[in-house]
Motif scaffolding. Sequence first.
Motif, short mmCIF file in Angstrom:
data_model
loop_
_atom_site.label_atom_id
_atom_site.label_comp_id
_atom_site.label_asym_id
_atom_site.label_seq_id
_atom_site.Cartn_x
_atom_site.Cartn_y
_atom_site.Cartn_z
N LYS A 26 0.84 -1.19 0.00
CA LYS A 26 0.00 0.00 0.00
C LYS A 26 0.88 1.25 0.00
O LYS A 26 1.71 1.40 0.91
N ASN A 31 -0.17 7.35 2.06
CA ASN A 31 -1.08 8.42 1.68
C ASN A 31 -1.56 9.07 2.97
O ASN A 31 -1.96 8.39 3.91
N GLY A 39 -6.41 1.05 -3.31
CA GLY A 39 -5.25 1.63 -2.65
C GLY A 39 -4.20 0.59 -2.28
O GLY A 39 -3.46 0.77 -1.31
#
Length: 252
Positions: free
Chosen positions: A26, A29, A142
């Motif tokens: 991942k 973010n 994601g």
Amino acid sequence: MAPPNNQKRVKGTQVYRPFVYGTIAKPFNDETNPKPPGTPADHTHSWTVFVKGVDDGDITYWCKKVQFKLHESIQNHLRMVDDVPPGGTFEVHETGWGEFEITIKLYYVPESLEKPQTLYHHLRLHPYGETEEEKEKMKQRGEVPAVVYEEQLFNEPYENFYEILTSPAPVGKGGKTKVLKGGMVSSVGERTALIPLTNRPGSEFSLETENMLLEEIRRAIAETKKLSDNLAKENQEAETYLAKLRAEIAAA
């Protein structure tokens, strides 16, 4: 060396059990996957490497522990994972910025009397090779999954281990087995080589997936035959035309 208690192998018998292994990465973010405090500044992803049963089925009755060998630049790069509850996942969580090959070693339960098996898996942090549709799905989730379906084959297992592999597992409270989505009985309640009938989020290995792939193969075969027939027709027309030209030249 002779096996303990003079055990014998069950001749002419093969027992297989499905499982999956791989990685899920991942990208960091600020909104959906913030970087944990203390994470090195150059690390771009969090990722997990794992070994588990298909649709979270139990594999701990045949797999005792799993060793993950990570890149040597990672602190404590040899990770041994054990003490996993039935239906649990052997997994390691890390962060990083680069891709590398992970060595995965499966250690069987003592009753198996078998040597460990080694697998190799490439950690993927970025989607590549997929279709635009698949890339879009990864972007929406994601994450970048790289998961492999595998079947563990035990060829002529020893008698005690054969009993473990083929006997019903102890069930949970109330004496009920766990029924999975798609109608399959989980190997937590029953030790089985069957896979689920349908897909569900986080588990894409099922008879539904198998049938979809078979249908894609059938369509590809039909399209290939169509192209081959068209090429054969064009070739025949070209041969006919060439023969006509030769005849006209010979007659001139």
